[in-house]
Write a protein that holds these residues in place. Structure first.
Motif, short mmCIF file in Angstrom:
data_model
loop_
_atom_site.label_atom_id
_atom_site.label_comp_id
_atom_site.label_asym_id
_atom_site.label_seq_id
_atom_site.Cartn_x
_atom_site.Cartn_y
_atom_site.Cartn_z
N TRP A 196 -26.13 -13.74 18.14
CA TRP A 196 -25.37 -14.62 19.03
C TRP A 196 -24.37 -15.46 18.25
O TRP A 196 -23.21 -15.63 18.66
N GLU A 197 -24.78 -15.94 17.08
CA GLU A 197 -23.86 -16.72 16.26
C GLU A 197 -22.66 -15.87 15.83
O GLU A 197 -21.51 -16.33 15.88
N ASP A 198 -22.94 -14.63 15.43
CA ASP A 198 -21.86 -13.73 15.03
C ASP A 198 -20.90 -13.49 16.20
O ASP A 198 -19.67 -13.45 16.02
N MET A 226 -30.66 -14.71 17.66
CA MET A 226 -29.84 -15.89 17.44
C MET A 226 -28.78 -15.65 16.37
O MET A 226 -27.68 -16.20 16.43
N ASP A 227 -29.11 -14.83 15.36
CA ASP A 227 -28.10 -14.46 14.37
C ASP A 227 -27.00 -13.62 15.02
O ASP A 227 -25.81 -13.82 14.73
#
Length: 260
Positions: A249-251, A246-247
């Motif tokens: 994906w956010e980036d 998820m980190d």
């Protein structure tokens, strides 16, 4: 009378004694005409276990206490019946007291509707609570209490010399007790419990399921590494500490990065 099939001096495992599978491992520890049981299993096996104990020539009135390693139905459903039959007490970790005394079906895994599991969970009064570092005495024998949370928050192990009655911490195949958020599982705590076992100088692990086995540091290392990976996997839901994907994906969203 039946001959006693001691797996170690002063230790009888009731499945092994019976010569067939009764359920979870049930350990009878005895010395100086006193004895205790670690776990009891399902209610349906209580009569057979107590009859075995009678035939092994252990006075039923000399049972000091019935010990619950943790509050899971497959370990403790029979406690109320066994307690009444033997006229003895129950011992557990403080965190197991409420689900045991209330007969909590959800926390004990007696009720899992999605898998059509609907078991009775008779409530039972707990007379004795033990914490890490306490000692349970059986005649001249002493069992050091270890609080080894992870599988559940109330999981206990017991050291007696070179032996560790290790609960659902680890089995001979490297598997561990079920990890489930509804159950009070905690992966970081589980890792610490396994590291404690790994760092100890015990020689034998006597688990709550499956065969007794020699402590194997390589096996423990492999299992610890696997659980360390569980901390970062969506597979384990709220028991995981994070989900690195998820980190990432956010980036990628911030960067406007397209699929490759």
């Amino acid at each position: 009378m039946l001959p006693r099939r001691e797996i170690f001096p002063n230790v009888i495992e009731m499945n092994f004694q019976a010569g067939h599978l009764l359920g979870c491992n049930v350990y009878l520890i005895f010395a100086d005409n006193q004895w205790i049981l670690i776990d009891i299993g399902y209610e349906e096996v209580v009569d057979e276990i107590i009859e075995l104990i009678r035939q092994l020539d252990f006075p039923l009135s000399h049972c000091q206490t019935l010990v619950a390693t943790h509050a899971d139905v497959d370990h403790i459903q029979g406690l109320a019946k066994a307690k009444q039959t033997l006229g003895t007490t129950i011992t557990s970790h403080p965190l197991a007291v409420e689900p045991l005394q209330q007969g909590d079906k959800l926390i004990t895994f007696a009720e899992i509707a999605a898998q059509n599991i609907h078991l009775e969970m008779p409530p039972v009064q707990i007379e004795h609570q033990v914490n890490d570092g306490d000692v349970i005495t059986v005649g001249t024998l002493k069992l050091e209490v270890w609080h080894t949370p992870g599988h559940t928050d109330s999981q206990l192990s017991f050291r007696m010399g070179d032996l560790l009655f290790s609960g659902d911490n680890i089995y001979r195949d490297g598997c561990v007790g079920a990890i489930d958020a509804h159950h009070g599982s905690d992966i970081p705590a589980f890792i610490k419990s396994l590291q404690r076992i790994r760092a100890s100088d015990v020689k034998w692990l006597l688990p709550s399921h499956g065969p007794i086995f020699r402590k194997d540091d390589a096996l423990l290392d492999k299992t610890i590494a696997r659980l360390e990976s569980y901390q970062h996997m969506a597979d384990f839901g709220t028991c995981a500490v994070d989900w690195p994907l998820m980190d990432d994906w956010e980036d990628e969203i911030i960067e406007g990065k397209l699929p490759q």
